[in-house]
Write an enzyme that holds these catalytic residues in place. Structure first.
Site, PDB file in Angstrom:
ATOM      1  N   PRO A   2       0.819  -1.212   0.000  1.00  0.00           N
ATOM      2  CG  PRO A   2      -0.667  -1.524   1.737  1.00  0.00           C
ATOM      3  CD  PRO A   2       0.672  -1.966   1.222  1.00  0.00           C
ATOM      4  CD  GLU A   3       4.612   2.147  -3.547  1.00  0.00           C
ATOM      5  OE1 GLU A   3       4.836   3.244  -4.084  1.00  0.00           O
ATOM      6  OE2 GLU A   3       5.174   1.097  -3.877  1.00  0.00           O
ATOM      7  CE  LYS A  54       4.667   5.090   1.288  1.00  0.00           C
ATOM      8  NZ  LYS A  54       5.961   4.495   1.648  1.00  0.00           N
ATOM      9  NE  ARG A 120       4.045 -11.232   4.379  1.00  0.00           N
ATOM     10  CZ  ARG A 120       4.790 -11.063   3.290  1.00  0.00           C
ATOM     11  NH1 ARG A 120       5.693 -10.132   3.257  1.00  0.00           N
ATOM     12  NH2 ARG A 120       4.612 -11.824   2.243  1.00  0.00           N
ATOM     13  NE  ARG A 152      17.318  23.689   2.780  1.00  0.00           N
ATOM     14  CZ  ARG A 152      16.019  23.847   2.550  1.00  0.00           C
ATOM     15  NH1 ARG A 152      15.226  22.812   2.555  1.00  0.00           N
ATOM     16  NH2 ARG A 152      15.526  25.037   2.338  1.00  0.00           N
ATOM     17  NE  ARG A 252      12.858  -0.531   2.177  1.00  0.00           N
ATOM     18  CZ  ARG A 252      13.294  -1.512   2.972  1.00  0.00           C
ATOM     19  NH1 ARG A 252      13.896  -2.555   2.494  1.00  0.00           N
ATOM     20  NH2 ARG A 252      13.097  -1.433   4.262  1.00  0.00           N
TER      21      ARG A 252
END
Length: 265
Positions: A2-3, A54, A120, A152, A252
């Site tokens: 789920p994004e 999210k 999960r 930055r 990732r």
DNA sequence: GCCCTTGTTACGCC
DNA sequence: AGGCGTAACAAGGG
């Protein structure tokens, strides 16, 4: 997983419970605020549903409940799952995977339930969540503001775009997809991007996010889960002879095209 | 049965 | 103070 897009789909489904009153609330015992949520919600009416990045927000007359779906949480409203199969989750809906169950009062509006089913167990439920630390929502990106923030940061662009305090709602698959569509190398230091490139990235987000939302979510892009595993030739319609590669940034997995996402373009 | 997967947080280091 | 990199976490699926 789920994004922002999936949570927007959840939000739209959750609008069905606006106006209903909670009769009872069941919460997974491992949740930090399990007892607070169980005692706060019964008797409360849903006055609206919102989303920041999210985070799904259910507004009650007295409280706000924040729902974060982790990597595998599915929302189920009145027995209907707005997203049937979620990448890296399961399409099963086992009762022992229910982590939150709100049952609505049939004598006061409509009956029914709102559930979070998560094998999960990484979903998080928070009463009156703090949202100040979240960055611009993925649907509200502004090139000038994003350019100033990226300027930055020395970390790889991939890592910075996953930072929820910079952009709220982008996850691993969406960042890869947007950089792929915009033709930008994920390994570049964030501050090395020109304003032109940031504008191209934001334009890509504005055109592709609504399209992906309409076609089912984060795994509806060209870098869908299947191709992330198999790699192979670049699927971009304008790229000839490119090969997909896999790298890791901030732990990732990142998939990109060796050719049309090169630094020197 | 090991390894991969996800988002977030907790660290140590600079 | 805060950026950066890495490990840890849960647990199903391959």
């Amino acid at each position: 997983m789920p994004e922002g897009l999936e949570v927007e789909i959840y939000r739209r489904a959750a609008e069905a419970v606006v106006g209903r009153t909670v009769a009872s609330a069941e919460v997974d015992e491992r949740q930090a605020q399990a007892s607070e949520i169980r005692s706060a919600l019964p008797g409360c009416s849903v006055v609206g549903v919102d989303r920041v990045g999210k985070l799904l927000l259910i507004d009650f007359d007295r409280w706000q409940l924040g729902i974060h779906f982790g990597m595998a949480g599915r929302l189920i409203v009145d027995g209907f799952a707005p997203i049937e199969t979620l990448a890296y989750s399961s399409s099963q809906d086992r009762p022992d995977w229910d982590r939150l169950v709100l049952t609505f009062d049939p004598s006061d509006g409509a009956a029914g339930t709102l559930r979070v089913n998560d094998p999960r167990r990484w979903s998080r439920f928070t009463l009156n969540p703090e949202v100040d630390s979240l960055g611009t929502d993925l649907f509200d990106l502004d090139p000038q503001r994003l350019y100033a923030l990226l300027g930055r940061r020395t970390a790889p662009l991939k890592t910075v775009l996953l930072d929820q305090s910079v952009v709220a709602g982008l996850g691993n698959m969406l960042v890869d997809e947007l950089l792929f569509q915009a033709g930008i190398d994920p390994s570049r230091p964030a501050r090395s991007l020109s304003l032109d490139e940031v504008e191209r990235l934001v334009a890509t987000a504005r055109s592709h996010l609504p399209e992906m939302l309409a076609s089912g979510g984060s795994d509806a892009g060209l870098l869908h889960p299947g191709i992330r595993k198999s790699l192979g030739p670049c699927p971009h319609p304008d790229c000839r002879g490119g090969q997909l590669q896999r790298q890791v940034f901030g732990g990732r997995t990142t998939v990109s095209c060796r050719k049309h996402q090169r630094f020197d373009r």
